[in-house]
Scaffold this motif. Structure first.
Motif, PDB file in Angstrom:
ATOM      1  N   TRP A   6      -3.116   7.839 -10.343  1.00 41.78           N
ATOM      2  CA  TRP A   6      -3.894   8.359  -9.212  1.00 41.78           C
ATOM      3  C   TRP A   6      -3.051   8.298  -7.935  1.00 41.78           C
ATOM      4  O   TRP A   6      -2.977   9.268  -7.178  1.00 41.78           O
ATOM      5  CB  TRP A   6      -5.182   7.556  -9.048  1.00 41.78           C
ATOM      6  N   ALA A   7      -2.403   7.144  -7.713  1.00 41.56           N
ATOM      7  CA  ALA A   7      -1.573   6.983  -6.512  1.00 41.56           C
ATOM      8  C   ALA A   7      -0.407   7.966  -6.515  1.00 41.56           C
ATOM      9  O   ALA A   7      -0.080   8.546  -5.477  1.00 41.56           O
ATOM     10  CB  ALA A   7      -1.060   5.549  -6.420  1.00 41.56           C
ATOM     11  N   ALA A   8       0.186   8.166  -7.677  1.00 41.39           N
ATOM     12  CA  ALA A   8       1.296   9.117  -7.782  1.00 41.39           C
ATOM     13  C   ALA A   8       0.820  10.533  -7.475  1.00 41.39           C
ATOM     14  O   ALA A   8       1.496  11.285  -6.762  1.00 41.39           O
ATOM     15  CB  ALA A   8       1.916   9.054  -9.177  1.00 41.39           C
ATOM     16  N   GLY A   9      -0.332  10.895  -7.995  1.00 44.47           N
ATOM     17  CA  GLY A   9      -0.870  12.236  -7.774  1.00 44.47           C
ATOM     18  C   GLY A   9      -1.259  12.495  -6.330  1.00 44.47           C
ATOM     19  O   GLY A   9      -1.177  13.623  -5.842  1.00 44.47           O
ATOM     20  N   LYS A  10      -1.676  11.446  -5.633  1.00 43.97           N
ATOM     21  CA  LYS A  10      -2.089  11.567  -4.231  1.00 43.97           C
ATOM     22  C   LYS A  10      -0.953  11.291  -3.254  1.00 43.97           C
ATOM     23  O   LYS A  10      -1.103  11.471  -2.057  1.00 43.97           O
ATOM     24  CB  LYS A  10      -3.241  10.586  -3.930  1.00 43.97           C
ATOM     25  N   GLY A  11       0.177  10.804  -3.764  1.00 45.72           N
ATOM     26  CA  GLY A  11       1.297  10.470  -2.878  1.00 45.72           C
ATOM     27  C   GLY A  11       0.986   9.288  -1.976  1.00 45.72           C
ATOM     28  O   GLY A  11       1.418   9.254  -0.818  1.00 45.72           O
ATOM     29  N   ILE A  12       0.282   8.304  -2.484  1.00 47.83           N
ATOM     30  CA  ILE A  12      -0.120   7.133  -1.693  1.00 47.83           C
ATOM     31  C   ILE A  12       1.122   6.362  -1.258  1.00 47.83           C
ATOM     32  O   ILE A  12       2.015   6.090  -2.064  1.00 47.83           O
ATOM     33  CB  ILE A  12      -1.074   6.229  -2.520  1.00 47.83           C
ATOM     34  N   GLU A  13       1.173   6.007   0.024  1.00 53.25           N
ATOM     35  CA  GLU A  13       2.334   5.302   0.562  1.00 53.25           C
ATOM     36  C   GLU A  13       2.014   3.903   1.059  1.00 53.25           C
ATOM     37  O   GLU A  13       2.915   3.125   1.346  1.00 53.25           O
ATOM     38  CB  GLU A  13       2.949   6.112   1.700  1.00 53.25           C
ATOM     39  N   SER A  14       0.732   3.576   1.174  1.00 59.82           N
ATOM     40  CA  SER A  14       0.337   2.271   1.699  1.00 59.82           C
ATOM     41  C   SER A  14      -0.678   1.617   0.762  1.00 59.82           C
ATOM     42  O   SER A  14      -1.635   2.269   0.323  1.00 59.82           O
ATOM     43  CB  SER A  14      -0.289   2.434   3.084  1.00 59.82           C
ATOM     44  N   ALA A  15      -0.480   0.327   0.512  1.00 61.95           N
ATOM     45  CA  ALA A  15      -1.398  -0.404  -0.361  1.00 61.95           C
ATOM     46  C   ALA A  15      -2.809  -0.455   0.225  1.00 61.95           C
ATOM     47  O   ALA A  15      -3.780  -0.594  -0.512  1.00 61.95           O
ATOM     48  CB  ALA A  15      -0.878  -1.817  -0.602  1.00 61.95           C
ATOM     49  N   SER A  16      -2.930  -0.283   1.532  1.00 62.72           N
ATOM     50  CA  SER A  16      -4.257  -0.287   2.147  1.00 62.72           C
ATOM     51  C   SER A  16      -5.064   0.945   1.741  1.00 62.72           C
ATOM     52  O   SER A  16      -6.279   0.973   1.897  1.00 62.72           O
ATOM     53  CB  SER A  16      -4.150  -0.379   3.673  1.00 62.72           C
ATOM     54  N   ASP A  17      -4.392   1.951   1.207  1.00 61.95           N
ATOM     55  CA  ASP A  17      -5.078   3.146   0.719  1.00 61.95           C
ATOM     56  C   ASP A  17      -5.528   3.008  -0.735  1.00 61.95           C
ATOM     57  O   ASP A  17      -6.139   3.916  -1.284  1.00 61.95           O
ATOM     58  CB  ASP A  17      -4.171   4.376   0.844  1.00 61.95           C
ATOM     59  N   CYS A  18      -5.199   1.884  -1.357  1.00 65.26           N
ATOM     60  CA  CYS A  18      -5.604   1.625  -2.738  1.00 65.26           C
ATOM     61  C   CYS A  18      -6.955   0.928  -2.721  1.00 65.26           C
ATOM     62  O   CYS A  18      -7.086  -0.184  -2.229  1.00 65.26           O
ATOM     63  CB  CYS A  18      -4.583   0.720  -3.437  1.00 65.26           C
ATOM     64  N   GLY A  19      -7.943   1.584  -3.227  1.00 60.98           N
ATOM     65  CA  GLY A  19      -9.273   0.994  -3.268  1.00 60.98           C
ATOM     66  C   GLY A  19      -9.991   1.393  -4.532  1.00 60.98           C
ATOM     67  O   GLY A  19      -9.488   2.199  -5.317  1.00 60.98           O
ATOM     68  N   GLY A  20     -11.126   0.818  -4.725  1.00 59.51           N
ATOM     69  CA  GLY A  20     -11.915   1.153  -5.895  1.00 59.51           C
ATOM     70  C   GLY A  20     -12.719  -0.033  -6.369  1.00 59.51           C
ATOM     71  O   GLY A  20     -12.651  -1.116  -5.793  1.00 59.51           O
ATOM     72  N   ASN A  21     -13.468   0.185  -7.426  1.00 55.95           N
ATOM     73  CA  ASN A  21     -14.325  -0.857  -7.975  1.00 55.95           C
ATOM     74  C   ASN A  21     -13.629  -1.693  -9.036  1.00 55.95           C
ATOM     75  O   ASN A  21     -14.176  -2.693  -9.476  1.00 55.95           O
ATOM     76  CB  ASN A  21     -15.591  -0.233  -8.578  1.00 55.95           C
ATOM     77  N   SER A  22     -12.457  -1.281  -9.462  1.00 51.17           N
ATOM     78  CA  SER A  22     -11.757  -1.957 -10.545  1.00 51.17           C
ATOM     79  C   SER A  22     -10.506  -2.630 -10.011  1.00 51.17           C
ATOM     80  O   SER A  22      -9.639  -1.974  -9.417  1.00 51.17           O
ATOM     81  CB  SER A  22     -11.378  -0.936 -11.624  1.00 51.17           C
ATOM     82  N   ASN A  23     -10.407  -3.925 -10.228  1.00 51.83           N
ATOM     83  CA  ASN A  23      -9.234  -4.667  -9.783  1.00 51.83           C
ATOM     84  C   ASN A  23      -7.966  -4.126 -10.434  1.00 51.83           C
ATOM     85  O   ASN A  23      -6.927  -3.998  -9.785  1.00 51.83           O
ATOM     86  CB  ASN A  23      -9.414  -6.156 -10.096  1.00 51.83           C
TER      87      ASN A  23
END
Length: 84
Positions: free
Chosen positions: A44-61
């Motif tokens: 998911w992060a790769a597909g969205k190009g996430i660059e910051s861990a603060s953008d990682c969220g969700g219900n699953s650890n």
């Protein structure tokens, strides 16, 4: 000792022996089962190009850890790219 008694003792002992399991990891994060949650977060992060861990969220650890893994992995390469 009779064969039946010996068999019974072995059967009982086998039931009380701890089971050995080998924990899997995903880029340093412990997986509870098959690491599929970590892989999903990473993808998911790769597909969205996430660059910051603060953008990682969700219900699953595990999903969040997978996303963080992607960010950590790519932060290393982007730091090296910035040195040029």
């Amino acid at each position: 000792m009779s064969l039946k008694l010996l068999s019974a003792i072995c059967f009982v002992a086998a039931g009380v022996m701890p089971s050995v399991s080998f924990a899997q990891t995903f880029n340093g994060y412990d997986c509870t089962q098959d690491c599929s949650g970590h892989q999903a977060g990473y993808d998911w992060a790769a597909g969205k190009g996430i660059e910051s861990a603060s953008d990682c969220g969700g219900n699953s650890n595990s999903f969040v850890e997978g996303c963080q893994s992607y960010v950590e992995e790519n932060a290393d390469s982007s730091e090296q790219d910035g040195d040029d």
